[in-house]
Design an enzyme around this catalytic site. Structure first.
Site, PDB file in Angstrom:
ATOM      1  N   ASP A 287     -24.543  24.961  52.524  1.00 45.76           N
ATOM      2  CA  ASP A 287     -23.801  25.208  53.715  1.00 45.76           C
ATOM      3  C   ASP A 287     -22.278  24.306  53.197  1.00 45.76           C
ATOM      4  OD1 ASP A 287     -22.231  25.748  55.869  1.00 45.76           O
ATOM      5  OD2 ASP A 287     -23.604  24.895  57.186  1.00 45.76           O
TER       6      ASP A 287
ATOM      7  N   CYS B 269     -18.601  29.635  54.723  1.00 46.41           N
ATOM      8  CA  CYS B 269     -17.569  29.823  55.654  1.00 46.41           C
ATOM      9  C   CYS B 269     -16.286  30.448  54.922  1.00 46.41           C
ATOM     10  CB  CYS B 269     -17.135  28.674  56.440  1.00 46.41           C
ATOM     11  SG  CYS B 269     -16.804  27.251  55.290  1.00 46.41           S
TER      12      CYS B 269
ATOM     13  N   TYR C 124     -25.268  19.465  52.061  1.00 47.05           N
ATOM     14  CA  TYR C 124     -24.094  19.430  53.016  1.00 47.05           C
ATOM     15  C   TYR C 124     -24.658  19.607  54.483  1.00 47.05           C
ATOM     16  CZ  TYR C 124     -21.753  21.055  48.587  1.00 47.05           C
ATOM     17  OH  TYR C 124     -21.437  21.171  47.322  1.00 47.05           O
TER      18      TYR C 124
ATOM     19  N   GLU D  33     -25.369  14.508  52.414  1.00 50.84           N
ATOM     20  CA  GLU D  33     -24.048  14.690  53.163  1.00 50.84           C
ATOM     21  C   GLU D  33     -23.290  13.583  53.001  1.00 50.84           C
ATOM     22  OE1 GLU D  33     -22.260  16.602  55.697  1.00 50.84           O
ATOM     23  OE2 GLU D  33     -20.924  15.104  55.547  1.00 50.84           O
TER      24      GLU D  33
ATOM     25  N   GLN E 192     -20.658  22.715  64.227  1.00 52.96           N
ATOM     26  CA  GLN E 192     -20.168  23.758  64.120  1.00 52.96           C
ATOM     27  C   GLN E 192     -19.467  24.242  65.610  1.00 52.96           C
ATOM     28  OE1 GLN E 192     -20.768  26.116  61.559  1.00 52.96           O
ATOM     29  NE2 GLN E 192     -22.062  25.467  60.378  1.00 52.96           N
TER      30      GLN E 192
HETATM   31  C1  LIG Z   1     -19.696  23.356  56.722  1.00 55.73           C
HETATM   32  S1  LIG Z   1     -20.181  21.757  56.878  1.00 55.73           S
HETATM   33  C2  LIG Z   1     -21.993  22.192  57.386  1.00 55.73           C
HETATM   34  C3  LIG Z   1     -22.618  21.105  58.233  1.00 55.73           C
HETATM   35  C4  LIG Z   1     -24.144  21.318  58.564  1.00 55.73           C
HETATM   36  N1  LIG Z   1     -24.792  22.251  57.640  1.00 55.73           N
HETATM   37  C5  LIG Z   1     -23.919  22.147  59.990  1.00 55.73           C
HETATM   38  O1  LIG Z   1     -23.998  23.259  59.936  1.00 55.73           O
HETATM   39  O2  LIG Z   1     -23.542  21.490  60.838  1.00 55.73           O
HETATM   40  C6  LIG Z   1     -19.958  21.265  55.381  1.00 55.73           C
HETATM   41  C7  LIG Z   1     -20.544  19.747  55.280  1.00 55.73           C
HETATM   42  O3  LIG Z   1     -20.079  19.328  54.056  1.00 55.73           O
HETATM   43  C8  LIG Z   1     -19.969  17.729  53.900  1.00 55.73           C
HETATM   44  N2  LIG Z   1     -19.273  17.646  52.731  1.00 55.73           N
HETATM   45  C9  LIG Z   1     -18.163  17.894  52.227  1.00 55.73           C
HETATM   46  N3  LIG Z   1     -18.111  17.748  50.751  1.00 55.73           N
HETATM   47  C10 LIG Z   1     -19.264  17.171  50.455  1.00 55.73           C
HETATM   48  C11 LIG Z   1     -19.715  16.824  49.214  1.00 55.73           C
HETATM   49  N4  LIG Z   1     -19.021  17.050  48.072  1.00 55.73           N
HETATM   50  N5  LIG Z   1     -21.263  16.362  49.185  1.00 55.73           N
HETATM   51  C12 LIG Z   1     -21.753  16.527  50.459  1.00 55.73           C
HETATM   52  N6  LIG Z   1     -21.614  16.723  51.644  1.00 55.73           N
HETATM   53  C13 LIG Z   1     -20.206  17.143  51.700  1.00 55.73           C
HETATM   54  C14 LIG Z   1     -18.856  17.717  55.021  1.00 55.73           C
HETATM   55  O4  LIG Z   1     -18.532  16.529  55.563  1.00 55.73           O
HETATM   56  C15 LIG Z   1     -19.622  18.788  56.102  1.00 55.73           C
HETATM   57  O5  LIG Z   1     -20.719  17.943  56.889  1.00 55.73           O
END
Ligand SMILES: C[S@@+](CC[C@H](N)C(=O)[O-])C[C@H]1O[C@@H](n2cnc3c(N)ncnc32)[C@H](O)[C@@H]1O
Length: 455
Positions: free
Chosen positions: A384, A411, A315, A336, A286
């Protein structure tokens, strides 16, 4: 039949601003034809010059503010307006917070979900200089290598030294790296002719640790004087990690696949809510650490943990939410997609002595189906997701596993509202106000936490 737009390019009009778009642009209408105008505020009367006319709308530039909104703040920086790095800089901070709350309310209303309440946006005490990460393009401007940001809707670089919303230490590091690259006469990237070497500079700084990572994103794998350049960057106060990332493709995606560690360590460290984290170049982290602690705290409160729960963190990134929740839950599972982030998460679990967490690399869509098939019975599911929100398969698998609560960290309010609607259709309901948390002051981005319970 072609309908003629009621406005013409380069002509000037007097208009009233009646609305603000999700991108933070003021909206005026002439004969129902919308004109989008950066740097204007609802309630204002503007003299606008039309810059572009499309079939159904036009863009304009403020020539003069005839009647000013009480929410307008003085001292706009032209470069921020040109580049759009701080599209709300002209709006007083309390009004920015209100705008974000209203945005979610409006989207709920459009989806006939107006009974869901939206709390006031949780703001920041000092809403500038907050970003812990910068990714700036490097291009040639007036014959020399420059750093800054692209003009809105183009790839013309506007040189910028003070990025306003970034940690000022990061701004200084960018300038020092720029000067080192100039000293060694490194050619900046030229995307039209696919020439030149350095495309972008990425800088990340741990707010608590002060540790800095610099990533040079290069078109070519070989860079002249690379050892000297890396050593000079490593000498900059606070820099503990210097990485080259190679991106030979003609693409807007910033980072390529290949990394080389040039000096120091491959990760930096930081702390959130008293826990220690390592962060590598490709991991999501973040960008506003002050607000992230408030965001996570809210997510934990809304999860209603008592120490007995099984939690899925979908995620999960480098495991920040998982590890925060692990302190108050029986077991936490994270999924993730980015392999490096999961590697970081595993190290983070060990260094915070969290024995009740398990992280897997995978697509949320696949892993949720797998957990469901294995008979997983979570009490709480935290999601998330990125801006596109949840795939229907993730919602279906969540509902099938029947958690008591779903905590949705979002977001993007548009996809949040779409997904709330889908959850409500399957027996979940939002029974507490949605809380927006301002992770991105001076920009129109809206982060929020929602909790849904099984009815
Ligand atoms: C908004 S970030 C949130 C990360 C964590 N919760 C944080 O607060 O730091 C979204 C995360 O989802 C991952 N992501 C994107 N598409 C995904 C998918 N289809 N399956 C699993 N993870 C995914 C991204 O790599 C990223 O780390």
């Amino acid at each position: 039949m072609k309908i003629k737009a009621p406005v013409e390019k380069n002509q000037t009009y007097m208009v009233a601003i009646t609305d603000l778009t999700y991108q933070g642009m003021g909206v005026a209408k002439i004969e129902h034809f919308p004109i989008f105008i950066a740097d204007s505020i609802p309630g204002e009367q503007i003299q606008v010059k039309i810059t572009k006319v499309q079939k159904n709308f036009a863009f304009g530039r403020v020539e003069k503010v005839l009647v000013e909104s009480p929410d307008r703040v003085a001292g706009n920086d032209v470069a921020y307006t040109q580049t759009g790095i701080a599209p709300l800089q002209h709006i007083a901070y309390p009004a920015q917070l209100k705008f974000k709350q209203t945005q979610i309310k409006n989207l709920l209303q459009k989806s006939h979900l107006e009974q869901i309440e939206v709390a006031e946006t949780v703001g920041m005490e000092n809403p500038t200089g907050y970003r812990n990460k910068a990714q700036v393009p490097v291009r040639k401007v007036k014959g020399q290598l420059a750093t800054g940001f692209f003009k809105r809707g183009s790839h013309d670089l506007v040189p910028i030294e003070d990025f306003y919303i970034q940690d000022p230490v990061i701004d200084q590091v960018i300038l020092k790296v720029r000067d080192i690259l100039r000293e060694y006469q490194i050619e900046p990237y030229d995307e039209i002719n696919q020439r030149g070497v350095v495309r972008n500079i990425m800088v990340r700084r741990g707010r608590r640790s002060g540790e800095i990572m610099v990533v040079l994103i290069t078109r070519t794998s070989s860079v002249s004087h690379l050892d000297e350049i890396a050593a000079a960057i490593h000498q900059i106060d606070g820099v503990v990690s210097v990485i080259q990332n190679i991106n030979p493709k003609q693409t807007n995606v910033i980072m390529g696949k290949e990394d080389r560690l040039l000096a120091g360590e491959s990760v930096i460290h930081d702390e959130l809510l008293g826990q220690k984290f390592i962060i590598s170049a490709h991991s999501f982290y973040q960008v506003n650490p002050v607000q992230t602690e408030k965001l996570y705290q809210l997510a934990i409160e809304k999860a209603g943990l008592t120490g007995k729960e099984t939690v899925l963190d979908v995620y999960s990134g480098i495991g920040t939410i998982s590890l925060a929740m692990a302190q108050a839950a029986k077991k936490v599972y994270g999924v993730e997609i980015v392999k490096e982030a999961v590697q970081d998460a595993k190290v983070n679990a060990v260094q915070n002595q969290a024995k009740n967490v398990k992280f897997v690399v995978g697509k949320a869509e696949d892993q949720m189906a797998k957990w469901q098939a294995e008979g997983m019975q979570p009490d709480v599911v935290v999601v998330d997701p990125p801006r596109k929100g949840l795939d229907e398969s993730v919602i279906n698998a969540t509902v099938a596993m029947a958690p008591k609560r779903v905590v949705y960290v979002s977001c993007n309010p548009a996809t949040l509202v779409r997904d709330i609607d889908r959850f409500q259709a399957q027996g979940y309901k939002v029974d507490q106000p949605i809380t927006p948390v301002d992770q991105f002051p001076q920009t129109p981005h809206v982060e929020s936490v929602t909790v849904m319970s099984r009815s």
